[in-house]
Structure formats: C-alpha cells, structure tokens
Design a protein around this motif. Structure first.
Motif, PDB file in Angstrom:
ATOM      1  N   LYS A 486       0.948  -1.265  -0.028  1.00  0.00           N
ATOM      2  CA  LYS A 486       0.122  -0.157  -0.020  1.00  0.00           C
ATOM      3  C   LYS A 486       1.026   1.343  -0.020  1.00  0.00           C
ATOM      4  CE  LYS A 486      -4.252   1.609   2.306  1.00  0.00           C
ATOM      5  NZ  LYS A 486      -5.125   1.498   3.588  1.00  0.00           N
ATOM      6  N   PRO A 487       1.553   1.565  -1.366  1.00  0.00           N
ATOM      7  CA  PRO A 487       2.498   2.732  -1.097  1.00  0.00           C
ATOM      8  C   PRO A 487       1.970   4.087  -0.718  1.00  0.00           C
ATOM      9  CG  PRO A 487       2.466   1.424  -3.153  1.00  0.00           C
ATOM     10  CD  PRO A 487       1.056   1.093  -2.407  1.00  0.00           C
ATOM     11  N   ASN A 488       0.521   4.132  -0.766  1.00  0.00           N
ATOM     12  CA  ASN A 488       0.130   5.827  -0.448  1.00  0.00           C
ATOM     13  C   ASN A 488      -0.298   5.715   0.757  1.00  0.00           C
ATOM     14  OD1 ASN A 488       0.699   6.848  -3.012  1.00  0.00           O
ATOM     15  ND2 ASN A 488      -1.244   5.815  -3.876  1.00  0.00           N
ATOM     16  N   SER A 489       0.099   4.625   1.668  1.00  0.00           N
ATOM     17  CA  SER A 489      -0.342   4.666   3.325  1.00  0.00           C
ATOM     18  C   SER A 489       0.586   5.681   3.961  1.00  0.00           C
ATOM     19  CB  SER A 489      -0.253   3.440   3.806  1.00  0.00           C
ATOM     20  OG  SER A 489      -0.330   3.855   5.271  1.00  0.00           O
ATOM     21  N   ASP A 490      -0.049   6.869   4.438  1.00  0.00           N
ATOM     22  CA  ASP A 490       0.848   7.859   4.924  1.00  0.00           C
ATOM     23  C   ASP A 490       1.299   7.373   6.432  1.00  0.00           C
ATOM     24  OD1 ASP A 490      -1.947   8.343   5.300  1.00  0.00           O
ATOM     25  OD2 ASP A 490      -1.472   9.737   6.796  1.00  0.00           O
ATOM     26  N   ASP A 491       0.406   6.668   7.055  1.00  0.00           N
ATOM     27  CA  ASP A 491       0.826   6.050   8.398  1.00  0.00           C
ATOM     28  C   ASP A 491       2.138   5.269   8.481  1.00  0.00           C
ATOM     29  OD1 ASP A 491      -1.020   7.608   9.757  1.00  0.00           O
ATOM     30  OD2 ASP A 491      -2.755   6.100   9.563  1.00  0.00           O
ATOM     31  N   ASP A 492       2.056   4.396   7.243  1.00  0.00           N
ATOM     32  CA  ASP A 492       3.144   3.361   7.203  1.00  0.00           C
ATOM     33  C   ASP A 492       4.425   4.126   7.004  1.00  0.00           C
ATOM     34  OD1 ASP A 492       1.434   1.077   7.434  1.00  0.00           O
ATOM     35  OD2 ASP A 492       1.450   1.052   5.504  1.00  0.00           O
ATOM     36  N   HIS A 493       4.595   5.105   6.207  1.00  0.00           N
ATOM     37  CA  HIS A 493       5.737   5.947   6.070  1.00  0.00           C
ATOM     38  C   HIS A 493       6.086   6.608   7.213  1.00  0.00           C
ATOM     39  CE1 HIS A 493       6.348   5.445   1.690  1.00  0.00           C
ATOM     40  NE2 HIS A 493       5.141   5.639   1.478  1.00  0.00           N
ATOM     41  N   ASN A 494       5.282   7.190   7.912  1.00  0.00           N
ATOM     42  CA  ASN A 494       5.492   7.908   9.279  1.00  0.00           C
ATOM     43  C   ASN A 494       6.048   6.828  10.282  1.00  0.00           C
ATOM     44  OD1 ASN A 494       5.314  10.082  11.234  1.00  0.00           O
ATOM     45  ND2 ASN A 494       3.668   9.251  12.050  1.00  0.00           N
ATOM     46  N   ASN A 495       5.444   5.689  10.379  1.00  0.00           N
ATOM     47  CA  ASN A 495       5.760   4.666  11.425  1.00  0.00           C
ATOM     48  C   ASN A 495       7.276   4.243  11.091  1.00  0.00           C
ATOM     49  OD1 ASN A 495       3.432   4.956  12.542  1.00  0.00           O
ATOM     50  ND2 ASN A 495       2.567   3.086  11.421  1.00  0.00           N
ATOM     51  N   LEU A 496       7.428   3.807   9.645  1.00  0.00           N
ATOM     52  CA  LEU A 496       8.984   3.416   9.240  1.00  0.00           C
ATOM     53  C   LEU A 496       9.906   4.633   9.580  1.00  0.00           C
ATOM     54  CD1 LEU A 496      10.895   1.619   7.752  1.00  0.00           C
ATOM     55  CD2 LEU A 496      10.126   2.800   5.786  1.00  0.00           C
ATOM     56  N   ALA A 497       9.452   6.141   9.515  1.00  0.00           N
ATOM     57  CA  ALA A 497      10.309   6.935   9.957  1.00  0.00           C
ATOM     58  C   ALA A 497      10.625   7.092  11.469  1.00  0.00           C
ATOM     59  CB  ALA A 497       9.787   8.490   9.609  1.00  0.00           C
TER      60      ALA A 497
END
Length: 568
Positions: A486-497
């Motif tokens: 799900k590339p457009n998941s802002d939460d996943d990118h934020n959590n990875l950060a």
C-alpha cells in the motif's frame, strides 16, 4: 519521542400456553406438572446452567492474562473519556472514536464506553478486569442459550440433563472456537454484550404472558440496551415475529400486531435518531470501490464463508483480505450462489414441514444480515466476531436434530450425544489454543501476517510490535512490506520514519516523514514528528512551523505544545 498512528384477553397473550408453546407443552412425552412442583421446576435448570457457565469460564480462563491488543490501545489506553464518569453523556452524542478525532465513522456504541468507564473505575488500566467483563458476558450468553433451547424443545424424561439437547447445544456454544475473537479481544465487548441482552430480551418475550406484563416490559428494556451496544440488535423484532409464527398456532390481527411489535420498532426508531444525530447518517462512511452489481454478487461468497466457519472453525484469523468477485461466472461465485440457494430452499421447506427448524435458520441468517453490508464495514468487511449471535441458531439446529433422534431412535440419540460431547471437547481444545494468539500484539500480528501476508495493515501492526520489542530491523522489514502493498499509506511511511529515528538514521527518517505529509498534509502525527526531527538537527524555525501545524490539526497534542514552548 515519535507518535504512532398483564390483564389481557387470550389473543393478547404472547408467552407459552398449553395450546401453542414450542417446548414441553406440545410434546407428547411431557406430562402435566402439578402446581406444587412449580418451585422444583424453576430450580431444575440451575445446576446444569451453573455447570455450563463454569465450562464457558474455564475455556477462556487463559484469556484473562492477555494484554490489550489492536484497537484496545486506542479505545482504552488512549481514551480519556473512560477515566471520569462525567464523560458518559459524551458517548451518546458522537461516534466511538469521538474522544480522539471528529472524523466520519459508521460506529455508534455508547454503552461500550459506559462499560469501559465502569470497568476502569474498578480495575484501572489492568487488562484482566476488561477481559473478565467479556468472559462473564460469554458465560451469561451460554446460560441463556441453554434456557432458550430448553424452553423451545420438547423434553425427554428418559434423557439425563447432561446428555439432553439443550445442555449439549449450550456446551457447543460455550466452547466453539469461532467465539475467541469476541471473548478474548476486549474491543469485541459490543458483540458479547449486545448478544446477551438480545437473547435475554427474546427469552423474556417468549415467557411473558401479555403485552403489558412485566416480562414484556423487561424484554423491551433489554432490547433498548442491546441496540445501544451494537446495531445488529435491530434485527430482534424479525426474530420475534418468526417465533410467534412458528411457536404459536393463533394469528393476530393488524391492530394486535401493532401493539405487539410496535414498541420494539419505536425503540429502534429512537436509536436510529440518536445514531443519525451522532454520526451524521445511518452509515455515512463508505469505503468500497465496488459497483452496486459487484456488491450484490459478493454477498454470496460472504454467506458461504460464514457458514463454512460455523461448520468448520479452522484457520481462524483476525484479518481476512477479501478479493472481490467481478463476475457471477467465476467458480467461487457459482459455488457460493449454489450454497445460498440451498439455504433458501431449506428455509422454505422448513417453514412448511418443521417450524422450529425454520426458527433456527432465522436465528442464523437474520442476525448475520448487517454483516453483509459490505460498503459500511470498512477495508476488512469479513470478520469472525460477526458469527457470535448467528452461532446460537447453529447450535439450536444441532439440538433440534438430537431432539428428533431422541424420539425416533434412542440408541442413535445416545451416539449423537456422545459425538456432540466429543465435538465440544475438540472445540474446547481449539479455543484454549486460539486464546494464546490474543495474548499480545506480537502474538496476534505474527499469526495474522502468517495467514494474511497480503494485508498491509497486518504488516504495519507487526512492525509496531517489533518496535516495542526493540527489534528495529524486523520492524523496518514489516513497514517496508506494508508500503510495498500500500504505497500511499501515510501512516506506514510515518511509522517507518519512527524506526529510522530510533536508529539515528535522520536523513532516512526525514525522507519518510516528508512522503507521509505529501500523501496526507493533515497527518498531525507526521507534522509532530517532523517538528521533532527539525528541532533535533537545529532547524528551529522549521520545527516551530511543523509543531504549530501539528497543534492546529490536533489541539490536544500536549507533547507538541510542550516542545513548542521549549523551542526558542
């Protein structure tokens, strides 16, 4: 620190009478009971009911030691409303997440917050208290299943109560593994609670003698409580109508029917008014991208899958990823349509030949109908917890089969009863084992990812569990897997950060947060985290801008407020 995302003429009677009751009153095996034995008749079910409650408690005893998992963190640990009794009125005027955000939701469960608040007053944030509430509700539902089946089926004087159809039906219900999600997961409280009051309302209705009787009024009160726990309780009037048509010989005039069922519909209308006022609609949040045609054809696989899980409760899973049908000509569609057609045919046949079998089918199908509203159920519309109430109809049908065998073939009935005992033992073992999956987020999401590797949400939550266990490499792998799905998941990118920041990988963390904000500029947690990072690397002005943005999006972010005050 980073954030993560009773006087009446005869026709007004509604309870059992010698001419029209479903249970022992119609059974040729039943003999008239002297009035002096009335007290003994009331005491008779107490011991088996108590034994059933003990079994229901025993199979979920190991669930009491479980932690808060999945939505429990948001609904309990991060819920300020449950800490003060004065917040209870707020639960009636907003959605279940109203304490956290003002967005659109389809969930209106005010009594859930009330029970959480009372539990918090007794146990604080100790999860054992919250688990205990669910388990006790399950014990109560098990007893009600026994009492209802006992009332509806004719009683055989030659069969010991421990091998009787009502006892074995309730035993199968108490131990069925399909219930583990409802009982072992604290956030599933609405399912076990509404089912308890739904069945209690049905039981009181079936035993009350007149529309104005105390039993009838208590039934109406229980129905009110049930709908305020969860909306599928609105199906009860249909079940009551089916009960009257199957267990009573007399028919009612239009005026009598209005007086009988009208109060339930008035309660339902009142509930809907509260719901619409709180949510802005009956179910305002639609998540599906399916067309109307695709929604309709995908109902059939849902029916098939729910029946499959009732009959064969294996490979249980918290998250079922639905791969929707696009045509009725697909093999899965043809099988599902055929199974649904068989259920409809059996129901029509039962309506003509065996009214109690028809009532059992109604108890399976009608409470399941709200779970077929695919557009209103979110990204994962299939869930095992929706089978908690329908399984009452399932075990009732099994009890009906055993009751028939008791009359036609006593030896065969004993073999069937032995088979049910063996099945209940197998169920119990499966339930105890499944409870281990609900012990922690790590256990739950490890199991879920293994069974649903194509669920981005499952990978994201397992990444959180790894991060909490100080396993950053594994957490990064799970977040990356979620982003790949799900590339457009802002939460996943934020959590990875957040994991990159834990490892001191500032540039990588900045890159992921910026992607998250580009996807969703209203992500308050991402702005907060970006402000933290800017402050860390000395970009004070940028830090103030991001923290101010975070506060504008989430005014109760005390951490952002404190950091902003500390930033020169």
């Amino acid at each position: 620190m980073f954030n993560q995302g009773k006087k009446s003429h005869k026709r007004a009677e509604i309870g059992p009478s010698p001419s029209d009751a479903c249970g022992e009153q119609n059974s040729p095996q039943a003999s008239p009971q002297p009035q002096a034995k009335g007290a003994a008749s009331c005491i008779a079910p107490i011991i088996p009911a108590f034994a059933l409650a003990l079994v229901a408690f025993a199979v979920y005893f190991n669930a009491l030691s479980g932690a808060f998992v999945s939505d429990d963190g948001g609904q309990i640990l991060a819920n300020p409303w449950i800490k003060h009794l004065g917040n209870i009125p707020k639960a009636f005027s907003t959605n279940v997440w109203g304490f956290q955000w003002a967005g659109t939701s389809n969930y209106y469960r005010p009594l859930m917050h009330c029970v959480y608040t009372l539990t918090y007053q007794l146990f604080g944030l100790n999860p054992i208290g919250f688990h205990l509430v669910n388990v006790l509700f399950h014990c109560g539902v098990t007893v009600l299943v026994f009492l209802i089946v006992r009332q509806l089926l004719p009683r055989s004087q030659a069969t010991p109560v421990w091998l009787s159809a009502p006892f074995l039906a309730a035993l199968l219900f108490a131990t069925h593994p399909i219930h583990t999600e409802d009982v072992a997961w604290v956030a599933a409280l609405p399912d076990v609670a509404f089912t308890f009051f739904y069945l209690l309302s049905f039981y009181l209705y079936s035993r009350s003698r007149a529309v104005a009787s105390r039993g009838y009024l208590f039934s109406l009160a229980c129905f009110t409580v049930a709908v305020l726990f969860k909306e599928p309780a609105l199906t009860l009037p249909v079940v009551l109508l089916a009960y009257d048509r199957t267990c009573r010989e007399e028919r009612f005039s239009l005026l009598e029917s209005i007086g009988r069922y009208g109060p339930y519909f008035i309660v339902g209308a009142g509930y809907l008014a509260l719901r619409i006022r709180a949510l802005g609609g009956v179910a305002p949040y639609k998540t599906t991208t399916l067309s109307s045609y695709e929604v309709v054809i995908n109902l059939f696989p849902f029916v098939f899958r729910y029946l499959e899980k009732l009959l064969l409760p294996i490979d249980l899973n918290y998250i079922f990823v639905v791969h929707p049908l696009t045509s009725l000509l697909e093999g899965k569609a043809l099988i599902s349509v055929s199974v649904t057609a068989v259920v409809v045919i059996l129901a029509l046949f039962a309506l003509k030949r065996n009214k109690l079998a028809f009532l059992g089918i109604v108890f399976v199908v009608v409470p399941l109908l709200p779970a077929l509203d695919i557009p209103a159920l979110g990204e994962y519309p299939f869930a095992e917890r929706y089978l908690y109430l329908p399984s009452v109809g399932f075990v009732f049908l099994l009890a009906l089969f055993l009751s028939w065998a008791e009359k036609s073939s006593p030896k065969g009935a004993r073999a069937i009863a032995a088979g049910f005992l063996l099945l209940a033992t197998t169920y119990a073992i499966g339930t105890v084992r499944r409870n281990h999956v609900w012990q922690s987020d790590y256990d739950l999401w490890t199991d879920t990812v293994a069974k649903s590797p194509d669920s981005a949400w499952a990978h994201d939550r397992l990444g959180m569990a790894y991060r909490h266990r100080k396993m950053p490499v594994e957490a990064i792998q799970q977040y990356q897997a979620a982003i790949a799905l799900k590339p457009n998941s802002d939460d996943d990118h934020n959590n990875l950060a957040a994991v990159y920041e834990d490892l001191g990988m500032t540039n990588e963390a900045l890159g992921e947060i910026q992607i998250a904000i580009a996807i969703d500029p209203t992500n308050a947690a991402a702005h907060h985290n970006l402000g933290v990072l800017y402050n860390k690397i000395g970009m004070k002005n940028n830090a103030r801008i991001e923290l101010t943005t975070a506060l504008s999006l989430k005014p109760d972010d005390e951490s952002a407020r404190r950091l902003l005050g500390e930033t020169p």
